[in-house]
Write an enzyme that holds these catalytic residues in place. Sequence first.
Site, short mmCIF file in Angstrom:
data_model
loop_
_atom_site.label_atom_id
_atom_site.label_comp_id
_atom_site.label_asym_id
_atom_site.label_seq_id
_atom_site.Cartn_x
_atom_site.Cartn_y
_atom_site.Cartn_z
N HIS A 31 -9.15 -66.97 7.20
CA HIS A 31 -9.15 -68.41 6.94
C HIS A 31 -9.27 -69.33 8.15
CE1 HIS A 31 -8.36 -67.65 2.76
NE2 HIS A 31 -7.29 -66.94 3.07
N ASN A 66 -13.48 -68.59 -0.80
CA ASN A 66 -12.71 -68.47 0.44
C ASN A 66 -12.88 -69.77 1.21
OD1 ASN A 66 -11.22 -66.35 2.16
ND2 ASN A 66 -12.59 -67.34 3.62
N THR A 67 -11.84 -70.17 1.92
CA THR A 67 -11.87 -71.39 2.70
C THR A 67 -11.59 -71.06 4.16
OG1 THR A 67 -11.11 -72.68 0.81
CG2 THR A 67 -10.81 -73.67 2.98
N HIS A 134 -0.72 -67.17 3.51
CA HIS A 134 -1.58 -67.35 2.33
C HIS A 134 -2.06 -68.79 2.29
CE1 HIS A 134 -3.10 -67.03 -1.76
NE2 HIS A 134 -2.37 -68.07 -2.09
#
Length: 142
Positions: A31, A66-67, A134
């Site tokens: 991330h 997804n970022t 997360h």
Amino acid sequence: MASWILCIALVLAAVTGAVGETRYEKFLRQHVDYPRTLGLMGHRYCSVMLARRQVTAPGRPCKPSNTFVHAPAEDLVATCTRPADEMGFHSTSTPMDITACRLRGGDTRPPCNYRARQLHHHVRVSCLNGLPVHLAGTHETL
């Protein structure tokens, strides 16, 4: 200096196949892209970065979304000191530049084809032992 160490750690994790990585290291690999990787434009950014960071891999289904956050890891760690919401998530104090990757089409088998969106959002994370582990989502300023 800290950004340089982060870059080295991410490269080593990618080279070693991320074996034995901690949850925080996995969070960084999946991330955090700071400074933002140059030379990759538009939708190609997502496909290349997800493969390069081993988020998608041959033989595994494509990840639906997804970022990538384009901010220093230290800023995300600092978020863990902020009060958690009712769901236990911590939000960044200011919006951050992000690239949101979404799988195109309904096929989840490689090759994975993604759509990229550049956004400026607050980032929500869950933390363990004072470290983000997360990415729980992003949101615009209300």
